[in-house]
Motif scaffolding. Structure first.
Motif, short mmCIF file in Angstrom:
data_model
loop_
_atom_site.label_atom_id
_atom_site.label_comp_id
_atom_site.label_asym_id
_atom_site.label_seq_id
_atom_site.Cartn_x
_atom_site.Cartn_y
_atom_site.Cartn_z
N ALA A 1 93.24 9.16 -0.71
CA ALA A 1 93.67 8.78 -2.23
C ALA A 1 93.90 9.76 -2.91
O ALA A 1 94.74 9.74 -3.71
N TYR A 2 93.24 11.07 -2.83
CA TYR A 2 93.59 12.25 -3.57
C TYR A 2 94.26 13.26 -2.76
O TYR A 2 94.07 14.22 -2.11
N THR A 3 95.90 12.87 -2.84
CA THR A 3 96.59 13.68 -1.86
C THR A 3 97.13 14.76 -2.39
O THR A 3 96.94 15.18 -3.80
N ARG B 1 99.52 13.79 -5.33
CA ARG B 1 98.64 13.17 -6.47
C ARG B 1 98.03 14.36 -7.30
O ARG B 1 98.38 14.41 -8.65
N HIS B 2 97.59 15.47 -6.63
CA HIS B 2 97.04 16.52 -7.16
C HIS B 2 98.02 17.34 -8.33
O HIS B 2 97.85 17.54 -9.40
N TYR C 1 89.75 23.02 -12.84
CA TYR C 1 90.36 22.10 -12.16
C TYR C 1 89.71 22.21 -10.57
O TYR C 1 90.44 22.72 -9.93
N VAL D 1 91.19 16.99 -0.62
CA VAL D 1 92.45 16.10 -0.18
C VAL D 1 91.83 14.98 0.89
O VAL D 1 91.13 15.22 1.71
N THR E 1 89.25 17.00 -14.00
CA THR E 1 89.88 16.56 -12.85
C THR E 1 90.40 15.26 -12.77
O THR E 1 90.39 14.42 -13.70
N PRO E 2 91.27 15.00 -11.74
CA PRO E 2 91.93 13.49 -11.73
C PRO E 2 91.10 12.62 -11.18
O PRO E 2 91.32 11.41 -10.96
N TYR E 3 89.69 12.91 -10.84
CA TYR E 3 88.85 11.95 -10.02
C TYR E 3 88.41 11.08 -10.93
O TYR E 3 88.15 10.94 -11.99
N ASN F 1 99.18 14.78 -10.99
CA ASN F 1 98.18 14.66 -12.23
C ASN F 1 98.03 16.11 -12.70
O ASN F 1 97.73 16.20 -14.12
N ILE G 1 88.64 21.27 -5.51
CA ILE G 1 89.71 20.35 -5.04
C ILE G 1 89.38 19.94 -3.66
O ILE G 1 88.98 20.82 -2.99
#
Length: 308
Positions: free
Chosen positions: A125-127, A130-131, A117, A122, A81-83, A134, A120
């Motif tokens: 920060a994790y808009t 952005r998802h 992934y 939202v 994930t992008p976290y 990334n 998920i």
């Protein structure tokens, strides 16, 4: 039968030595999480274990054992994930996990490894943007090393809300925006997007909504048809073959904010302190007077039908 290692904890990341000791000794003991006095013994034999299903956020500790595991069919789901550390404190950087994913894919083949992934969510920060950004970057890196990416949106279980109280439900509009964009990106990179227990709402946008750990998934990995007994799923929207799980809740030290398998960190630390790599149990040992029940295990492989 399908042996599942990853619905309750991350065995490859934290317990690879123990798992390989179990493989070498040929059996594992598992306590029922809802009835601790009920102990089941499973034989770890390729003649009855048709496929081992791994779910992990860090396959690196298991990579050195891949050759030793080749006597078993395998299917790997690796979550990337992008976290950041604010959400996944002890997960390695996604760049490192992607490198290890590629190494794993080269070792077991693209038909035996899938990318997850999820979950998920939202927030500020994790808009959505952005998802999407990334996700495309990650697709670019993983293209050619997997043909599948599984997505799901965060479920607000009691444990999740306890560990991540500020999280909110992803709205239907947000789900469509993300699902549609991911499907379009995946198509460009040869990666099919599959939704996990999300119903059929994303099917019109090119998302495969038939499930993730499905019979087809394991038949592709094994290379032949499977006669899998019909079982009622715990969740009506889930069509996955969950199989037999040898993990234990409250034993994963990734400490992800969204985790549904950990009650709290104290329980995890206590259980990890009780872990013995030489024990047949993931946590603790057999106590005096306890009874072991032998599992009924049979191969599901249909030798009459070729999958190819």
């Amino acid at each position: 039968m399908i042996l599942n290692t990853g619905m309750r904890t991350d065995i490859p990341a934290f317990y690879s030595e123990w798992f390989m000791n179990r493989i070498r000794e040929g059996f594992v003991l598992v306590r029922n999480p809802y009835r601790q006095d009920w102990i089941t013994r499973y034989e770890l034999n390729p003649e009855v274990v048709d496929c081992i299903s791994f779910c992990t956020k860090n396959p690196a500790p298991m990579l050195k054992y891949i050759d030793e595991l080749k006597c078993f069919n395998q299917y790997w789901f690796v979550t990337i994930t992008p976290y950041g550390k604010d959400i996944e404190p002890n997960v390695p950087p996604k760049e490192k996990v992607m490198e290890d994913f590629i190494t794993l894919s080269k070792a077991v083949g693209t038909k035996c490894v899938g990318w997850r992934y999820d979950p998920i969510f939202v927030d500020g920060a994790y808009t959505i943007e952005r998802h999407i950004s990334n996700f495309e970057e990650m697709c670019r890196s993983l293209s050619g090393y997997t043909t599948v990416c599984v997505i799901s949106f965060i479920d607000l279980y009691e444990k999740v809300l306890r560990n991540f109280p500020q999280v909110r439900t992803v709205t239907p509009q947000e789900r469509v925006a993300i699902g549609k964009a991911f499907a379009e990106i995946g198509q460009r990179y040869g990666i099919t997007i599959k939704a996990c227990a999300e119903g059929n709402d994303l099917a019109p946008y090119g998302v495969d909504c038939n499930g993730c750990m499905t019979q087809e998934t394991f038949e592709t990995a094994v290379g032949c048809s499977l006669n899998i007994p019909k079982k009622k799923s715990i969740r009506s929207e889930c069509s996955c073959i969950l199989g037999t799980d040898i993990g234990v809740y409250d034993t994963c030290a990734h400490f992800c904010r969204y985790c549904y398998a950990n009650s709290n960190r104290e329980n995890v630390r206590r259980n990890m302190a009780l872990h013995d790599p030489a024990s047949p149990f993931l946590v603790g040992n057999l106590q005096s007077g306890e009874i072991i029940h032998q599992a009924k295990q049979v191969s599901w492989i249909d030798n009459q039908l070729s999958f190819f």
